[in-house]
Design a protein around this motif. Structure first.
Motif, PDB file in Angstrom:
ATOM      1  N   ILE A  29       0.848  -1.200   0.000  1.00 20.62           N
ATOM      2  CA  ILE A  29       0.000   0.000   0.000  1.00 20.62           C
ATOM      3  C   ILE A  29       0.883   1.251   0.000  1.00 20.62           C
ATOM      4  CG2 ILE A  29      -1.650   1.366   1.337  1.00 20.62           C
ATOM      5  CD1 ILE A  29      -2.899  -1.315   2.263  1.00 20.62           C
ATOM      6  N   LEU A  30       1.897   1.271   0.864  1.00 18.08           N
ATOM      7  CA  LEU A  30       2.783   2.439   0.937  1.00 18.08           C
ATOM      8  C   LEU A  30       3.540   2.668  -0.366  1.00 18.08           C
ATOM      9  CD1 LEU A  30       4.231   2.080   4.551  1.00 18.08           C
ATOM     10  CD2 LEU A  30       2.465   3.670   3.756  1.00 18.08           C
ATOM     11  N   ASP A  31       3.845   1.582  -1.080  1.00 18.96           N
ATOM     12  CA  ASP A  31       4.553   1.708  -2.359  1.00 18.96           C
ATOM     13  C   ASP A  31       3.600   1.911  -3.542  1.00 18.96           C
ATOM     14  OD1 ASP A  31       6.961   1.463  -1.075  1.00 18.96           O
ATOM     15  OD2 ASP A  31       7.264  -0.645  -1.596  1.00 18.96           O
ATOM     16  N   GLY A  32       2.297   1.966  -3.269  1.00 19.61           N
ATOM     17  CA  GLY A  32       1.326   2.207  -4.328  1.00 19.61           C
ATOM     18  C   GLY A  32       1.057   1.011  -5.225  1.00 19.61           C
ATOM     19  N   ARG A  33       1.427  -0.169  -4.783  1.00 18.34           N
ATOM     20  CA  ARG A  33       1.150  -1.386  -5.554  1.00 18.34           C
ATOM     21  C   ARG A  33      -0.207  -1.942  -5.117  1.00 18.34           C
ATOM     22  NH1 ARG A  33       6.932  -2.222  -4.630  1.00 18.34           N
ATOM     23  NH2 ARG A  33       6.429  -3.608  -2.908  1.00 18.34           N
ATOM     24  N   TRP A  34      -1.248  -1.273  -5.585  1.00 24.42           N
ATOM     25  CA  TRP A  34      -2.603  -1.555  -5.120  1.00 24.42           C
ATOM     26  C   TRP A  34      -3.128  -2.908  -5.577  1.00 24.42           C
ATOM     27  CZ3 TRP A  34      -4.675   1.086  -1.298  1.00 24.42           C
ATOM     28  CH2 TRP A  34      -4.171   2.360  -1.030  1.00 24.42           C
ATOM     29  N   THR A  35      -2.737  -3.346  -6.756  1.00 28.41           N
ATOM     30  CA  THR A  35      -3.224  -4.640  -7.254  1.00 28.41           C
ATOM     31  C   THR A  35      -2.712  -5.771  -6.376  1.00 28.41           C
ATOM     32  OG1 THR A  35      -3.287  -3.769  -9.504  1.00 28.41           O
ATOM     33  CG2 THR A  35      -3.326  -6.171  -9.266  1.00 28.41           C
ATOM     34  N   LEU A  36      -1.424  -5.724  -6.051  1.00 29.11           N
ATOM     35  CA  LEU A  36      -0.857  -6.745  -5.180  1.00 29.11           C
ATOM     36  C   LEU A  36      -1.453  -6.650  -3.772  1.00 29.11           C
ATOM     37  CD1 LEU A  36       1.062  -9.096  -4.904  1.00 29.11           C
ATOM     38  CD2 LEU A  36       2.940  -7.485  -4.590  1.00 29.11           C
ATOM     39  N   ALA A  37      -1.620  -5.430  -3.274  1.00 31.86           N
ATOM     40  CA  ALA A  37      -2.215  -5.230  -1.954  1.00 31.86           C
ATOM     41  C   ALA A  37      -3.645  -5.771  -1.921  1.00 31.86           C
ATOM     42  CB  ALA A  37      -2.204  -3.749  -1.584  1.00 31.86           C
ATOM     43  N   PHE A  38      -4.386  -5.526  -3.000  1.00 29.55           N
ATOM     44  CA  PHE A  38      -5.766  -6.027  -3.072  1.00 29.55           C
ATOM     45  C   PHE A  38      -5.772  -7.557  -3.095  1.00 29.55           C
ATOM     46  CE2 PHE A  38      -9.825  -7.044  -5.129  1.00 29.55           C
ATOM     47  CZ  PHE A  38     -10.691  -6.305  -4.322  1.00 29.55           C
ATOM     48  N   GLY A  39      -4.843  -8.153  -3.818  1.00 30.27           N
ATOM     49  CA  GLY A  39      -4.729  -9.614  -3.837  1.00 30.27           C
ATOM     50  C   GLY A  39      -4.428 -10.174  -2.452  1.00 30.27           C
ATOM     51  N   LEU A  40      -3.568  -9.489  -1.711  1.00 38.91           N
ATOM     52  CA  LEU A  40      -3.224  -9.940  -0.357  1.00 38.91           C
ATOM     53  C   LEU A  40      -4.411  -9.824   0.588  1.00 38.91           C
ATOM     54  CD1 LEU A  40       0.375  -8.454   0.023  1.00 38.91           C
ATOM     55  CD2 LEU A  40      -0.260 -10.880  -0.125  1.00 38.91           C
ATOM     56  N   ILE A  41      -5.202  -8.744   0.447  1.00 37.64           N
ATOM     57  CA  ILE A  41      -6.364  -8.601   1.335  1.00 37.64           C
ATOM     58  C   ILE A  41      -7.416  -9.653   1.001  1.00 37.64           C
ATOM     59  CG2 ILE A  41      -7.663  -6.848   0.044  1.00 37.64           C
ATOM     60  CD1 ILE A  41      -7.351  -6.970   3.821  1.00 37.64           C
ATOM     61  N   ILE A 136     -16.078  -3.911   4.712  1.00 36.17           N
ATOM     62  CA  ILE A 136     -16.586  -3.543   3.378  1.00 36.17           C
ATOM     63  C   ILE A 136     -15.942  -2.238   2.909  1.00 36.17           C
ATOM     64  CG2 ILE A 136     -18.659  -2.930   2.049  1.00 36.17           C
ATOM     65  CD1 ILE A 136     -18.496  -5.873   2.846  1.00 36.17           C
ATOM     66  N   ALA A 137     -15.807  -1.274   3.822  1.00 35.43           N
ATOM     67  CA  ALA A 137     -15.206   0.017   3.456  1.00 35.43           C
ATOM     68  C   ALA A 137     -13.754  -0.149   3.030  1.00 35.43           C
ATOM     69  CB  ALA A 137     -15.314   0.998   4.628  1.00 35.43           C
ATOM     70  N   VAL A 138     -12.983  -0.919   3.804  1.00 35.52           N
ATOM     71  CA  VAL A 138     -11.565  -1.119   3.487  1.00 35.52           C
ATOM     72  C   VAL A 138     -11.400  -1.832   2.142  1.00 35.52           C
ATOM     73  CG1 VAL A 138      -9.527  -2.458   4.189  1.00 35.52           C
ATOM     74  CG2 VAL A 138     -10.688  -1.005   5.850  1.00 35.52           C
ATOM     75  N   VAL A 139     -12.183  -2.879   1.929  1.00 34.02           N
ATOM     76  CA  VAL A 139     -12.117  -3.608   0.649  1.00 34.02           C
ATOM     77  C   VAL A 139     -12.541  -2.681  -0.495  1.00 34.02           C
ATOM     78  CG1 VAL A 139     -13.106  -5.523  -0.681  1.00 34.02           C
ATOM     79  CG2 VAL A 139     -12.388  -5.897   1.680  1.00 34.02           C
ATOM     80  N   GLY A 140     -13.576  -1.875  -0.269  1.00 31.54           N
ATOM     81  CA  GLY A 140     -14.038  -0.933  -1.292  1.00 31.54           C
ATOM     82  C   GLY A 140     -12.991   0.113  -1.625  1.00 31.54           C
ATOM     83  N   ILE A 141     -12.336   0.642  -0.599  1.00 32.63           N
ATOM     84  CA  ILE A 141     -11.296   1.659  -0.824  1.00 32.63           C
ATOM     85  C   ILE A 141     -10.135   1.066  -1.613  1.00 32.63           C
ATOM     86  CG2 ILE A 141      -9.507   3.015   0.362  1.00 32.63           C
ATOM     87  CD1 ILE A 141     -11.685   3.457   2.593  1.00 32.63           C
ATOM     88  N   MET A 142      -9.701  -0.125  -1.202  1.00 31.57           N
ATOM     89  CA  MET A 142      -8.583  -0.756  -1.903  1.00 31.57           C
ATOM     90  C   MET A 142      -8.985  -1.177  -3.320  1.00 31.57           C
ATOM     91  SD  MET A 142      -6.852  -2.882   1.210  1.00 31.57           S
ATOM     92  CE  MET A 142      -5.539  -3.508   0.191  1.00 31.57           C
ATOM     93  N   GLY A 143     -10.209  -1.669  -3.464  1.00 23.24           N
ATOM     94  CA  GLY A 143     -10.709  -2.054  -4.783  1.00 23.24           C
ATOM     95  C   GLY A 143     -10.833  -0.867  -5.715  1.00 23.24           C
ATOM     96  N   GLY A 144     -11.138   0.296  -5.153  1.00 20.15           N
ATOM     97  CA  GLY A 144     -11.248   1.510  -5.950  1.00 20.15           C
ATOM     98  C   GLY A 144      -9.937   1.928  -6.597  1.00 20.15           C
ATOM     99  N   HIS A 145      -8.814   1.503  -6.010  1.00 21.69           N
ATOM    100  CA  HIS A 145      -7.502   1.798  -6.594  1.00 21.69           C
ATOM    101  C   HIS A 145      -7.116   0.798  -7.682  1.00 21.69           C
ATOM    102  CE1 HIS A 145      -7.095   4.315  -2.993  1.00 21.69           C
ATOM    103  NE2 HIS A 145      -6.199   4.975  -3.696  1.00 21.69           N
ATOM    104  N   VAL A 146      -7.896  -0.285  -7.788  1.00 18.48           N
ATOM    105  CA  VAL A 146      -7.576  -1.345  -8.756  1.00 18.48           C
ATOM    106  C   VAL A 146      -8.584  -1.375  -9.907  1.00 18.48           C
ATOM    107  CG1 VAL A 146      -7.257  -3.848  -9.042  1.00 18.48           C
ATOM    108  CG2 VAL A 146      -6.504  -2.730  -6.935  1.00 18.48           C
ATOM    109  N   PHE A 147      -9.858  -1.208  -9.563  1.00 17.73           N
ATOM    110  CA  PHE A 147     -10.930  -1.336 -10.556  1.00 17.73           C
ATOM    111  C   PHE A 147     -11.627   0.003 -10.764  1.00 17.73           C
ATOM    112  CE2 PHE A 147     -10.727  -5.288  -8.030  1.00 17.73           C
ATOM    113  CZ  PHE A 147     -10.282  -6.156  -9.009  1.00 17.73           C
ATOM    114  N   ALA A 148     -12.057   0.237 -11.990  1.00 21.23           N
ATOM    115  CA  ALA A 148     -12.820   1.453 -12.295  1.00 21.23           C
ATOM    116  C   ALA A 148     -14.308   1.125 -12.143  1.00 21.23           C
ATOM    117  CB  ALA A 148     -12.508   1.924 -13.705  1.00 21.23           C
ATOM    118  N   ILE A 149     -14.808   1.234 -10.920  1.00 15.82           N
ATOM    119  CA  ILE A 149     -16.211   0.925 -10.636  1.00 15.82           C
ATOM    120  C   ILE A 149     -16.945   2.244 -10.398  1.00 15.82           C
ATOM    121  CG2 ILE A 149     -17.807  -0.277  -9.094  1.00 15.82           C
ATOM    122  CD1 ILE A 149     -15.492  -2.201  -8.440  1.00 15.82           C
ATOM    123  N   PRO A 150     -17.969   2.531 -11.205  1.00 11.92           N
ATOM    124  CA  PRO A 150     -18.696   3.796 -11.036  1.00 11.92           C
ATOM    125  C   PRO A 150     -19.306   3.911  -9.640  1.00 11.92           C
ATOM    126  CG  PRO A 150     -19.385   2.657 -13.051  1.00 11.92           C
ATOM    127  CD  PRO A 150     -18.496   1.720 -12.292  1.00 11.92           C
TER     128      PRO A 150
END
Length: 194
Positions: A29-41, A136-150
């Motif tokens: 997360i600190l390094d901005g690697r959101w896809t990997l961070a999302f996979g870990l969560i 749900i909020a944490v997953v949503g926030i992290m998912g928002g950095h990976v996926f373009a969900i309206p």
């Protein structure tokens, strides 16, 4: 089961995996690697769901697991709140309210447990709801950095506002429950026959 052997029980190994994931989650997360961070969560969430199922299936419910599982869950969620606040994804006031609630509950539970006043300290309805909304909020926030969900940022913003209300509300509910249970007089034991 002897204490040291409890560490080798499959459900406890999954819980330990969840604890092992935490520093790597923070680093990504600190390094901005959101896809990997999302996979870990997601991996942490799957391990959390599986450990209880496996414990029942293999009949490996242990004392260690009963304590370690909620500790791992709380440590993971608390760490995520801190690091997501640090990177500006969660407002500071929400994290302060969450930590104030958790610290207050921990201090009261420890005091009641240490004084042998109250040993059974179950989660309240608002407490469970608060934890669910936090996840749900944490997953949503992290998912928002990976996926373009309206509208995802709008939804997570509403969830964070809900947490800001639920955290103090659930703390108040815990306090009310504790006051009621502590002030309820214990029924007198029947006098044994002479």
């Amino acid at each position: 089961m002897p204490f040291l052997r409890q560490f080798r029980a499959a459900p406890n190994l999954l819980t330990l995996l969840r604890l092992f994931i935490i520093p790597f989650l923070v680093i990504n997360i600190l390094d901005g690697r959101w896809t990997l961070a999302f996979g870990l969560i997601m991996l942490a969430g799957i391990s959390d769901g599986l450990d209880g199922v496996i414990a029942r299936w293999l009949k490996q419910i242990t004392t260690l697991g009963l304590y370690l599982d909620p500790i791992a869950d709380k440590l993971l969620l608390s760490t995520l709140f801190l690091v997501l606040t640090h990177v500006g994804a969660i407002p500071r006031y929400v994290t302060v309210l969450v930590f104030s609630r958790d610290l207050g509950i921990l201090l009261i539970a420890t005091l009641l447990f240490a004084t042998n006043t109250l040993r059974n300290f179950r989660p309240s309805i608002f407490g469970k709801l608060n934890t669910f909304v936090q996840i749900i909020a944490v997953v949503g926030i992290m998912g928002g950095h990976v996926f373009a969900i309206p509208y995802l940022s709008t939804v997570t913003g509403l969830l964070l506002r809900a947490i800001a209300v639920l955290a103090p509300l659930s703390a108040a509910q815990y306090a009310w429950i504790v006051i009621q249970r502590v002030s309820t007089p214990v029924a007198d034991a029947p006098t044994p026959p002479a």
